[in-house]
Design a protein around this motif. Structure first.
Motif, PDB file in Angstrom:
ATOM      1  N   ARG A  12       1.910  48.734  42.951  1.00 37.95           N
ATOM      2  CA  ARG A  12       0.750  48.065  42.361  1.00 37.95           C
ATOM      3  C   ARG A  12       1.160  47.548  40.994  1.00 37.95           C
ATOM      4  N   SER A  22      -1.393  44.510  44.793  1.00 34.25           N
ATOM      5  CA  SER A  22      -0.424  45.265  45.583  1.00 34.25           C
ATOM      6  C   SER A  22       0.719  44.325  45.961  1.00 34.25           C
ATOM      7  N   TYR A  79       1.901  59.456  36.488  1.00 29.24           N
ATOM      8  CA  TYR A  79       0.599  58.903  36.103  1.00 29.24           C
ATOM      9  C   TYR A  79      -0.459  59.533  36.994  1.00 29.24           C
ATOM     10  N   ASP A  82      -1.193  61.461  41.580  1.00 29.09           N
ATOM     11  CA  ASP A  82      -0.363  61.022  42.704  1.00 29.09           C
ATOM     12  C   ASP A  82       0.364  59.695  42.497  1.00 29.09           C
ATOM     13  N   ARG A  83       0.580  59.308  41.270  1.00 30.08           N
ATOM     14  CA  ARG A  83       1.260  58.038  41.004  1.00 30.08           C
ATOM     15  C   ARG A  83       2.453  58.245  40.078  1.00 30.08           C
ATOM     16  N   THR A  84       3.428  57.375  40.247  1.00 23.44           N
ATOM     17  CA  THR A  84       4.568  57.300  39.341  1.00 23.44           C
ATOM     18  C   THR A  84       4.615  55.876  38.823  1.00 23.44           C
ATOM     19  N   VAL A  85       4.805  55.731  37.526  1.00 21.87           N
ATOM     20  CA  VAL A  85       4.867  54.414  36.896  1.00 21.87           C
ATOM     21  C   VAL A  85       6.319  54.069  36.606  1.00 21.87           C
ATOM     22  N   HIS A  98       2.939  50.773  39.675  1.00 19.13           N
ATOM     23  CA  HIS A  98       2.585  52.125  40.101  1.00 19.13           C
ATOM     24  C   HIS A  98       3.020  52.285  41.547  1.00 19.13           C
ATOM     25  N   ARG A 100       3.056  55.408  44.760  1.00 20.05           N
ATOM     26  CA  ARG A 100       2.624  56.760  45.138  1.00 20.05           C
ATOM     27  C   ARG A 100       3.798  57.726  44.962  1.00 20.05           C
ATOM     28  N   THR A 101       3.546  58.796  44.258  1.00 17.12           N
ATOM     29  CA  THR A 101       4.591  59.785  43.982  1.00 17.12           C
ATOM     30  C   THR A 101       5.153  60.353  45.282  1.00 17.12           C
TER      31      THR A 101
END
Length: 138
Positions: A12, A22, A79, A82-85, A98, A100-101
């Protein structure tokens, strides 16, 4: 067994607009370059209209799901739940995405099965790399 792992991920793009777009992206890992991962964005997802590929340390990505890391062109941080930046800094500007982790962790798990962490040096062909560097030297 394949020596290359590729995983499509949904990224994202964080922009000035409140809604994040997305975009498709691909994480890739090649056992012949065991310390690095690549993240590619297809041409339609980039400002330049050409595919963009960033190469950075697998360790940076792995550490970045737990805590903020990176001080250069690529920075990674958790982040929320459940997110990784991932931040990609270039002269043209900065892209922030972003992911999803869980997707990142699944990718990292696959890379670790292929090349265990701490054993990367066993997969480096120093002679071939040196020959490639010196190929055009007279």
């Amino acid at each position: 067994m394949s020596i290359v792992i590729e995983q499509a991920v949904e990224a994202r793009l964080v922009a000035a607009a409140p809604r994040m777009a997305s975009i498709p992206a691909t994480l890739a890992y090649d056992a012949r370059d065991p310390f690095a991962v690549r993240m590619s964005f297809p041409a339609p997802a980039t400002l330049e209209g050409v595919e963009v590929c960033w190469t950075f340390a697998r360790e940076l990505l792995a550490s970045g799901v737990e805590e903020p890391v990176g001080a250069g062109d690529v920075r990674v941080r958790p982040y929320g739940y459940d997110r990784t930046v991932l931040e990609f800094h270039a002269m043209e500007g900065t892209a922030v995405v972003h992911i999803r982790t869980g997707e990142v962790e699944r990718f990292l798990s696959d890379t670790t099965e292929l090349v265990p962490v701490g054993e990367e040096h066993l997969y480096v062909d120093v002679d071939a790399d040196l020959a490639e560097l010196l190929r055009d030297v007279y």
